[in-house]
Design a protein around this motif. Structure first.
Motif, PDB file in Angstrom:
ATOM      1  N   GLU A 167       0.356  -1.501  -0.454  1.00  0.00           N
ATOM      2  CA  GLU A 167      -0.325   0.464  -0.385  1.00  0.00           C
ATOM      3  C   GLU A 167       0.639   1.588   0.071  1.00  0.00           C
ATOM      4  N   LEU A 168       1.851   1.206   0.946  1.00  0.00           N
ATOM      5  CA  LEU A 168       2.712   2.419   0.349  1.00  0.00           C
ATOM      6  C   LEU A 168       3.980   2.625  -0.114  1.00  0.00           C
TER       7      LEU A 168
ATOM      8  N   GLU B 135       1.143   3.924  -2.869  1.00  0.00           N
ATOM      9  CA  GLU B 135       1.124   5.800  -2.777  1.00  0.00           C
ATOM     10  C   GLU B 135       2.475   6.299  -3.070  1.00  0.00           C
ATOM     11  N   GLN B 136       3.805   5.613  -2.935  1.00  0.00           N
ATOM     12  CA  GLN B 136       4.466   6.661  -3.244  1.00  0.00           C
ATOM     13  C   GLN B 136       4.542   6.438  -5.266  1.00  0.00           C
TER      14      GLN B 136
ATOM     15  N   LYS C  15       2.142   6.601  -7.116  1.00  0.00           N
ATOM     16  CA  LYS C  15       1.309   7.196  -7.370  1.00  0.00           C
ATOM     17  C   LYS C  15       1.783   9.410  -6.984  1.00  0.00           C
ATOM     18  N   ALA C  16       2.605   9.165  -6.506  1.00  0.00           N
ATOM     19  CA  ALA C  16       3.121  10.602  -6.341  1.00  0.00           C
ATOM     20  C   ALA C  16       4.208  11.082  -7.174  1.00  0.00           C
TER      21      ALA C  16
ATOM     22  N   LYS D 232       6.501   6.050   7.229  1.00  0.00           N
ATOM     23  CA  LYS D 232       4.805   5.731   7.172  1.00  0.00           C
ATOM     24  C   LYS D 232       4.429   4.716   7.709  1.00  0.00           C
TER      25      LYS D 232
ATOM     26  N   GLU E  16      -1.878  -3.417  -5.919  1.00  0.00           N
ATOM     27  CA  GLU E  16      -0.942  -2.161  -5.493  1.00  0.00           C
ATOM     28  C   GLU E  16       0.103  -2.829  -6.336  1.00  0.00           C
TER      29      GLU E  16
END
Length: 299
Positions: free
Chosen positions: A17-18, A21-22, A24-25, A44, A120
Motif C-alpha cells: 500500500e505504501l 502510494e509513493q 502515484k505521488a 509511515k 497495488e
C-alpha cells in the motif's frame, strides 16, 4: 529493530500500500523509489507498525515482489495452461511447473495460489515491467534467461538470499625467450638460467635440430595462447551477439530501445558495458535510460 525484517502478511500488505502510494505521488525514479519515496515509506511504516526497517530492507522487498509480479504476468503468456477457479491461479502438470521454474526462478509458487496484492503491484511495476521475455514459447528455439533479483547489499532478510558467482581466470603458458642479435646475422637462443655464464656449446647437427624443435614448440604455444585470448575477448561481444540479446530482452525493431542499441553498439566499450548486465530486465531498462539520456544531451 532485530537483525532481520519480518514480512508477515500484514506487513507485506502495508508495504504494498505504501509503495503504490509513493508511485502515484511520482516518487519513483527509474525502476525504484527515489530517496523521498523510500523515506516516506520508512516513516509511515514505522508509524503504523513500530518497526524501524532500513532503506535496503525495503529495497530488497521491492525487488523480490517485482520478480514475483513479472513471473505472474509471464504465466498469462504461456500456452497450454488452464485456470483453476478454486485456487484462482493457473493450472498445469507437475512436470510443466518444474520446467517453468527452471526457466523463471520462483514461478512455481503460483501453483498453489494467485499473486497477492496484485492491484497495488500493478501500480508499482506494470509500466516498468519488461514484457520482451514474457512472450517466450517453446517454438521460438531460444532459451529464455532466468530473471534474477537486482544485486543489492547483503542484508539479513527472511524473504530471500542473493548470490554472486565468481569468474575464474585462465592461465596461459609462457614461451621460451628468443632474442635476436646483430652479430653476423645469427640468432641467440636463451635456453635457461643454468646455462648462464657457460661457454656456448658447439653448434653440432643434433643440438641445432633440438633448438629448432624448441623454437617451433614455443611458437605454436604462443600462437595458441594469443588465439585463445582473442576468442575470450570476442566471445559473445560481437555486434551480432549483442543485438541478439537486445531483441531477447524485449527491444524489438521499431522501439526506441532497439534504435539506440543500433547506434551505440558500434562501439565495443558500449557492448562490453551492456554485457555486464545479468538479466533481460536490466538490459531493457539500461537501453531505455540510455536513449533518454542521449536524447536530453542532444537538446
Amino acid at each position: 529493530m532485530g537483525d532481520s525484517a519480518d514480512w508477515n502478511e500484514d506487513n507485506t500488505a502495508l508495504v504494498c500500500e505504501l509503495f503504490a502510494e509513493q508511485v502515484k505521488a511520482h516518487n519513483r525514479s527509474g525502476t525504484h523509489l527515489n530517496k523521498t519515496g523510500y523515506k516516506n515509506v520508512m516513516d509511515k511504516f514505522k508509524e503504523k507498525t513500530g518497526l524501524s526497517y532500513t532503506k535496503m530492507q525495503f529495497k530488497n522487498k521491492w525487488d523480490k515482489m517485482r520478480i514475483e509480479y513479472t513471473n505472474w504476468k509471464r504465466l498469462s503468456k504461456e500456452t497450454g495452461l488452464g485456470w483453476d477457479t478454486a485456487k484462482k491461479t493457473w493450472s498445469a502438470t507437475n512436470e510443466r511447473w518444474k520446467n517453468l521454474n527452471k526457466q523463471y526462478k520462483g514461478i512455481a509458487k503460483f501453483k498453489d495460489g494467485p499473486l497477492l496484492h496484485e492491484e497495488e503491484k500493478a501500480i508499482m511495476y506494470e509500466d516498468i515491467r519488461n514484457t520482451g521475455d514474457d512472450h517466450w514459447a517453446p517454438s521460438s528455439g531460444t532459451t529464455p534467461q532466468i530473471l534474477e533479483g537486482e544485486t543489492t547489499e547483503n542484508t539479513d532478510d527472511k524473504d530471500g538470499d542473493y548470490e554472486a558467482n565468481d569468474d575464474k581466470d585462465e592461465d596461459y603458458e609462457e614461451c621460451e625467450e628468443v632474442s635476436p642479435t646483430t652479430a653476423k646475422g645469427k640468432r641467440h637462443v636463451s635456453v635457461g638460467r643454468k646455462d648462464k655464464g657457460k661457454k656456448p656449446r658447439s653448434l653440432g647437427g643434433h643440438w641445432v635440430q633440438d633448438q629448432l624443435s624448441k623454437l617451433v614448440t614455443a611458437s605454436e604455444k604462443s600462437t595458441a595462447s594469443v588465439e585463445s585470448l582473442a576468442r575470450k575477448e570476442d566471445n559473445g561481444c560481437s555486434i551480432r551477439d549483442v543485438m541478439a540479446l537486445v531483441k531477447e530482452c524485449g527491444a524489438v525493431p521499431g522501439t526506441k530501445e532497439h534504435f539506440i542499441a543500433s547506434q551505440v553498439f558500434v562501439k565495443r566499450a558500449e557492448r562490453e558495458m551492456f554485457m555486464t548486465l545479468d538479466t533481460p530486465e536490466e538490459r531493457f531498462n539500461w537501453l531505455t535510460m540510455k536513449h533518454d539520456w542521449l536524447t536530453r544531451m542532444s537538446h
